[in-house]
Motif scaffolding. Structure first.
Motif, PDB file in Angstrom:
ATOM      1  N   ASP A 142       0.664  -1.288   0.323  1.00 29.26           N
ATOM      2  CA  ASP A 142       0.638   0.342  -0.403  1.00 29.26           C
ATOM      3  C   ASP A 142       0.737   0.847  -0.448  1.00 29.26           C
ATOM      4  O   ASP A 142       0.502   2.232  -0.290  1.00 29.26           O
ATOM      5  CB  ASP A 142      -0.923  -0.009   0.967  1.00 29.26           C
ATOM      6  N   GLY A 146       0.310   3.487  -3.092  1.00 32.28           N
ATOM      7  CA  GLY A 146      -1.223   4.168  -2.282  1.00 32.28           C
ATOM      8  C   GLY A 146      -0.844   5.310  -3.709  1.00 32.28           C
ATOM      9  O   GLY A 146      -1.967   5.331  -3.974  1.00 32.28           O
ATOM     10  N   GLN A 147      -0.242   6.577  -2.992  1.00 38.89           N
ATOM     11  CA  GLN A 147      -0.999   7.900  -4.062  1.00 38.89           C
ATOM     12  C   GLN A 147      -0.219   7.669  -5.308  1.00 38.89           C
ATOM     13  O   GLN A 147      -1.699   8.328  -6.447  1.00 38.89           O
ATOM     14  CB  GLN A 147       0.473   8.782  -3.682  1.00 38.89           C
ATOM     15  N   VAL A 148       0.151   6.895  -6.479  1.00 41.11           N
ATOM     16  CA  VAL A 148      -0.240   6.676  -7.637  1.00 41.11           C
ATOM     17  C   VAL A 148      -1.202   5.750  -8.110  1.00 41.11           C
ATOM     18  O   VAL A 148      -2.450   6.068  -9.399  1.00 41.11           O
ATOM     19  CB  VAL A 148       1.050   5.605  -8.091  1.00 41.11           C
ATOM     20  N   GLY A 150      -4.464   6.245  -6.053  1.00 37.43           N
ATOM     21  CA  GLY A 150      -4.561   7.137  -5.359  1.00 37.43           C
ATOM     22  C   GLY A 150      -5.327   7.688  -6.792  1.00 37.43           C
ATOM     23  O   GLY A 150      -6.385   8.494  -7.692  1.00 37.43           O
ATOM     24  N   LYS A 151      -4.311   8.099  -7.833  1.00 38.02           N
ATOM     25  CA  LYS A 151      -4.246   9.241  -8.878  1.00 38.02           C
ATOM     26  C   LYS A 151      -5.231   8.858 -10.146  1.00 38.02           C
ATOM     27  O   LYS A 151      -6.176   8.776 -10.391  1.00 38.02           O
ATOM     28  CB  LYS A 151      -2.939   9.804  -8.914  1.00 38.02           C
ATOM     29  N   GLN A 154      -8.730   8.330  -8.820  1.00 40.78           N
ATOM     30  CA  GLN A 154      -9.977   8.812  -9.163  1.00 40.78           C
ATOM     31  C   GLN A 154      -9.584   9.977 -10.230  1.00 40.78           C
ATOM     32  O   GLN A 154     -10.919  10.695 -11.100  1.00 40.78           O
ATOM     33  CB  GLN A 154      -8.782  10.419  -8.216  1.00 40.78           C
ATOM     34  N   LYS A 162     -10.019  14.388  -3.129  1.00 36.12           N
ATOM     35  CA  LYS A 162      -9.633  13.086  -3.222  1.00 36.12           C
ATOM     36  C   LYS A 162     -10.692  12.323  -2.322  1.00 36.12           C
ATOM     37  O   LYS A 162     -10.661  11.901  -1.381  1.00 36.12           O
ATOM     38  CB  LYS A 162      -7.716  13.122  -2.450  1.00 36.12           C
ATOM     39  N   SER A 166      -9.103   8.414   1.141  1.00 41.00           N
ATOM     40  CA  SER A 166      -7.936   7.757   2.096  1.00 41.00           C
ATOM     41  C   SER A 166      -7.261   6.769   2.491  1.00 41.00           C
ATOM     42  O   SER A 166      -6.203   7.004   2.363  1.00 41.00           O
ATOM     43  CB  SER A 166      -9.590   8.524   3.178  1.00 41.00           C
ATOM     44  N   PHE A 168      -6.052   5.252  -0.185  1.00 44.54           N
ATOM     45  CA  PHE A 168      -4.625   5.239  -0.473  1.00 44.54           C
ATOM     46  C   PHE A 168      -3.105   6.411   0.303  1.00 44.54           C
ATOM     47  O   PHE A 168      -2.199   6.076   0.164  1.00 44.54           O
ATOM     48  CB  PHE A 168      -4.507   5.514  -2.170  1.00 44.54           C
ATOM     49  N   TYR A 169      -3.930   6.642   1.087  1.00 44.70           N
ATOM     50  CA  TYR A 169      -2.787   7.924   1.233  1.00 44.70           C
ATOM     51  C   TYR A 169      -2.545   7.183   3.117  1.00 44.70           C
ATOM     52  O   TYR A 169      -3.524   6.915   3.294  1.00 44.70           O
ATOM     53  CB  TYR A 169      -3.230   9.156   1.622  1.00 44.70           C
TER      54      TYR A 169
END
Length: 272
Positions: A142, A146-148, A150-151, A154, A162, A166, A168-169
């Motif tokens: 994770d 995560g951030q990748v 999450g984008k 989205q 966002k 949550s 993902f971060y």
């Protein structure tokens, strides 16, 4: 040259390196599924993402319940980072965002996900040291992706913010790379007998297989009905025979697979 050779020998005995070696084949299988490729292309719908959140919630609730209960265990204490890593609260926030205030009544738990949760609770009661394998593969996966992811999510869902992402971060982790180094160091310091270490490696392989099973099995509800009602009337289903509930169709199989898509993608990135 001698120092380099000594360092390489040390790495081979590190638990984190041994887990990577033991799960290499499973890792390759997870990375090369059509589902993996589809997700990375952004082929995900809101309904499918809601289903995904339900499965992740069940898995993390079981994992974190057992991590909390065994926080003082010699094998768990060194890698116990509830403030930095816990995902349950984030998932609850995401579920409430998409399902509403009564989301607990609408959570759907596929049979294969239930089995994963049951396994986590079993080892938490009987062999807490095996939680090391699940925590490592999940959390570091994770943290790596995560951030990748999450984008990607989205953008795929066309979300303007966002909210609902949550999971993902990790706001309490300022540097994922440094934290992963700390985590591996703590894990490698855990004192295990040879028998216990072998069991942890075997459990790491099992963690991958449990995720693959979730992907391959059908869910205990109708995806078509879920789509029609926009998940508003969903409720938790007991572990009945999936074959008696669902038709065999690509849509069903894809959505079931998506329940573990992020888990598979994350686990596939844990070595980064």
């Amino acid at each position: 040259l001698k120092k380099k050779k000594k360092k390489n020998q040390q790495q081979k005995t590190d638990l984190s390196e041994q887990i990577k070696a033991a799960t290499k084949d499973n890792h390759v299988r997870a990375e090369n599924t059509q589902l993996m490729l589809s997700y990375q292309k952004g082929e995900i719908t809101l309904v499918q993402y809601k289903v995904l959140l339900c499965s992740l919630y069940e898995i993390y609730r079981a994992l974190e319940d057992e991590m909390d209960r065994n926080a003082s265990h010699p094998a768990v204490a060194p890698i116990y980072f509830p403030q930095e890593l816990s995902r349950v609260e984030s998932l609850e926030s995401d579920l409430e965002h998409f399902f509403g205030s009564e989301w607990r009544k609408r959570v759907i738990v596929p049979a294969a996900t239930q089995r994963y949760g049951q396994r986590l609770r079993q080892i938490g009661r009987e062999n807490p040291e095996l939680l090391v394998a699940h925590a490592y593969t999940r959390y570091l996966g994770d943290l790596s992706g995560g951030q990748v992811l999450g984008k990607i999510t989205q953008k795929s869902l066309g979300l303007s913010s966002k909210e609902g992402l949550s999971f993902f971060y990790f706001p309490s982790v300022s540097s994922p790379n440094r934290f992963k180094q700390l985590y591996r160091s703590r894990m490698n310091s855990i004192e295990l007998t040879e028998k216990e270490k072998a069991a942890v490696l075997e459990e790491a392989v099992q963690a991958f297989e449990l995720n693959i099973q979730v992907r391959d099995l059908r869910m205990n509800f109708s995806v078509q009905a879920l789509t029609k009602n926009d998940t508003k009337n969903c409720s938790t289903h007991k572990d009945r025979s999936p074959a008696a509930v669902l038709p065999s169709s690509p849509i069903v199989q894809f959505t079931v697979g998506l329940c573990v898509a992020l888990a598979t993608i994350g686990v596939g990135m844990y070595a980064l």
